[in-house]
Design an enzyme around this catalytic site. Structure first.
Site, PDB file in Angstrom:
ATOM      1  N   THR A  36       0.839  -1.201   0.000  1.00  0.00           N
ATOM      2  CA  THR A  36       0.000   0.000   0.000  1.00  0.00           C
ATOM      3  C   THR A  36       0.871   1.247   0.000  1.00  0.00           C
ATOM      4  OG1 THR A  36      -1.773   1.201   1.139  1.00  0.00           O
ATOM      5  CG2 THR A  36      -0.203   0.061   2.550  1.00  0.00           C
ATOM      6  N   ASP A  86      -8.065  -3.815  -1.172  1.00  0.00           N
ATOM      7  CA  ASP A  86      -8.712  -2.909  -2.111  1.00  0.00           C
ATOM      8  C   ASP A  86     -10.105  -2.598  -1.590  1.00  0.00           C
ATOM      9  OD1 ASP A  86      -7.935  -1.654  -4.733  1.00  0.00           O
ATOM     10  OD2 ASP A  86     -10.016  -2.224  -5.106  1.00  0.00           O
ATOM     11  N   TYR A 125     -13.839   9.472   0.711  1.00  0.00           N
ATOM     12  CA  TYR A 125     -15.251   9.880   0.753  1.00  0.00           C
ATOM     13  C   TYR A 125     -15.783  10.085   2.177  1.00  0.00           C
ATOM     14  CZ  TYR A 125     -15.119   8.487  -4.140  1.00  0.00           C
ATOM     15  OH  TYR A 125     -14.801   8.393  -5.469  1.00  0.00           O
TER      16      TYR A 125
HETATM   17  P1  IMP Z   1      -8.072   1.684  -2.478  1.00  0.00           P
HETATM   18  O1  IMP Z   1      -7.875   1.374  -3.927  1.00  0.00           O
HETATM   19  O2  IMP Z   1      -8.351   0.494  -1.653  1.00  0.00           O
HETATM   20  O3  IMP Z   1      -6.980   2.542  -1.900  1.00  0.00           O
HETATM   21  O4  IMP Z   1      -9.386   2.546  -2.315  1.00  0.00           O
HETATM   22  C1  IMP Z   1      -9.988   3.141  -3.426  1.00  0.00           C
HETATM   23  C2  IMP Z   1     -10.694   4.397  -3.062  1.00  0.00           C
HETATM   24  O5  IMP Z   1     -11.881   4.052  -2.321  1.00  0.00           O
HETATM   25  C3  IMP Z   1      -9.936   5.379  -2.194  1.00  0.00           C
HETATM   26  O6  IMP Z   1      -9.079   6.178  -2.956  1.00  0.00           O
HETATM   27  C4  IMP Z   1     -11.090   6.172  -1.636  1.00  0.00           C
HETATM   28  O7  IMP Z   1     -11.550   7.077  -2.611  1.00  0.00           O
HETATM   29  C5  IMP Z   1     -12.171   5.103  -1.443  1.00  0.00           C
HETATM   30  N1  IMP Z   1     -12.140   4.555  -0.092  1.00  0.00           N
HETATM   31  C6  IMP Z   1     -11.783   3.294   0.276  1.00  0.00           C
HETATM   32  N2  IMP Z   1     -11.861   3.132   1.603  1.00  0.00           N
HETATM   33  C7  IMP Z   1     -12.264   4.320   2.086  1.00  0.00           C
HETATM   34  C8  IMP Z   1     -12.504   4.789   3.407  1.00  0.00           C
HETATM   35  O8  IMP Z   1     -12.350   4.091   4.422  1.00  0.00           O
HETATM   36  N3  IMP Z   1     -12.897   6.075   3.491  1.00  0.00           N
HETATM   37  C9  IMP Z   1     -13.074   6.890   2.407  1.00  0.00           C
HETATM   38  N4  IMP Z   1     -12.855   6.508   1.175  1.00  0.00           N
HETATM   39  C10 IMP Z   1     -12.448   5.223   1.009  1.00  0.00           C
END
Ligand code: IMP
Length: 197
Positions: free
Chosen positions: A7, A76, A153
């Site tokens: 990450t 993810d 978000y």
């Molecule tokens: P990632 O690819 O797992 O890093 O998450 C993709 C996207 O989902 C992030 O860039 C956020 O826009 C949204 N996201 C995922 N988890 C959260 C959270 O816990 N809070 C707010 N947005 C989230």
């Protein structure tokens, strides 16, 4: 166990360390030649496929097998809005960049059904096998941004069990108790705490 977390997000790393550290696991950020790699995300309907694809890309960077005292984690996550057919879902990161939270609020104007869900998948690779664990957090999209905490978000997402507060109005530990990521990580924790047979 030494657990390499793939990450670029320090907040996610901290959340995983807080949960897994007290059980004696050492969570470190996955790096390749000293650099935190960026992986391509497949244009996929599901966050599980994205997590598995990122895991395969990460494992491809490790020469040979990892020893049985080590493991790799990929996570993810995304926001799935009911009245938008699950959008932005696996495209959450891209949409946050391009439309922003104000763009989502505009798409939600006039919608009475504001139900939404955060979902997370944690992929865990150990002893040559990848296991996946899911978590979800049900809630709704607020009508305005509120709060300074969290990320993504969080200022517009109101979990069902938060008395009307957005995730950005909660402390990190309050959020972790109810969050999609917390649930998926707790399932992983349960799995690695089981006595091996
Ligand atoms: P990632 O690819 O797992 O890093 O998450 C993709 C996207 O989902 C992030 O860039 C956020 O826009 C949204 N996201 C995922 N988890 C959260 C959270 O816990 N809070 C707010 N947005 C989230």
């Amino acid at each position: 166990m030494k657990i390499f977390f793939v990450t670029g997000n320090k907040g996610k790393l901290l959340e995983a360390s807080e949960l897994l550290g007290p059980l004696g696991h050492n969570v470190v950020q996955f790096a390749h030649n000293g650099v935190i790699p960026e992986f391509s995300e497949p244009q996929s309907e599901g966050i599980e496929e994205v997590a598995i694809s990122k895991m395969e890309q990460a494992l491809g960077m490790i020469p040979g097998e990892i020893d049985s005292d080590s493991a790799v984690i990929v996570e993810d996550a995304g926001l799935f809005i009911g009245s938008l057919g699950g959008f932005p879902g696996p495209y959450s990161s891209y949409v946050e960049d391009k439309l922003g939270l104000d763009g989502i609020l505009r798409l939600m104007e006039g919608k009475t059904n504001r139900n939404a869900e955060y979902r997370a998948v944690v992929a865990f690779h150990h002893d040559g096998i990848t296991h996946t664990f899911r978590g979800a957090c049900e809630g709704s999209i607020g009508s305005e941004k509120r709060g300074d905490g969290g990320f993504g978000y969080d200022p517009i997402f109101i979990p069902r069990s938060s008395n009307g507060r957005t995730c950005a109005e909660m402390t990190a530990s309050e959020k972790s108790v109810i969050s999609h990521r917390g649930e998926a990580l707790r399932k992983l924790l349960e799995f690695i705490s089981l006595p091996s047979t």
